[in-house]
Design a protein around this motif. Sequence first.
Motif: not given
Length: 299
Positions: A15-20
């Motif tokens: 959830h989120g952390r798209h670059e990760h």
Amino acid sequence: MNSGSPELAVVVIVHGRHEHLRRCLSSLADQVLPATRVVVVAMADDRAGALAEPTGAELGLPITLVAMDADPSRLPLARARNLGVAAADSANLVLLDVDCLADPFLLQRYADAMSSPRPPGLGSGPVVWCGPVTYLGPNARVDLPGSDPASTPRIDWQMVRSHRAPHTARPDPAAGALVPGTDLRLFWSLSYAITAADHAAAGGFDEAYEGYGGEDTDFARRLGTAGGGICWVGGADAYHQHHPVSRPPVEHVEDIVRNAALFRARWGSDCMTGWLEEFEGLGLVRRTGDGWQTVQGAR
């Protein structure tokens, strides 16, 4: 390399952390032993789902996307992991935190461990196989020099490995070594391998836990109750990408109080006591007999 290594599917919840997420998937594309499937469970995150499939196609990864409805303010991490395991439809699994970069030998080390004779002292119950985790600092460079920012990042493994400093709370065996553990409280879901049969034998993650905290400790208790154990796998390294955190995690105080009460009701003992005592010192919670409650108006 063990030619008899089992096939492995990988489960990543996000959830989120798209670059990760993009870098996590990039690390999985660099594996010596490729994953047979990479399940991405996107919790209330349409953008992560939209990123996962084209990123997987660019990297040549066999992505299975599971889009999961959830309350973003109280993410059901336990349910997401169970859904990911079911969607993987594999006898052998690796669960990896979205923040983690998998060293190119991570899947191979886990596969070799799972296919090797059990070390003496590990017993015959369900097992979690856990590798070392290094927390990367905010200035650690992980991308190859000259990487195109418009493309999926590729990992500079020489640079990443130069930062290797596994968390000192957990064992760090020599590469290829298998060391049975005695303290299941050291289990973290950041990076571990398990068979689908052992996941089922432990009862999976307790889906009553929602939001931040407690579900890993509960799973370790479930594993222990089933006669299970933990084994440390040398060389199955993961590198946790930096992100800002609160110490203690005050934004999760309500979740932690709720999940701590659930854990005490389940097991008759406490978890997350250190955080709760720090919250108490900040005036955010107070003790109520054997438990804790949030202080109204404290935030």
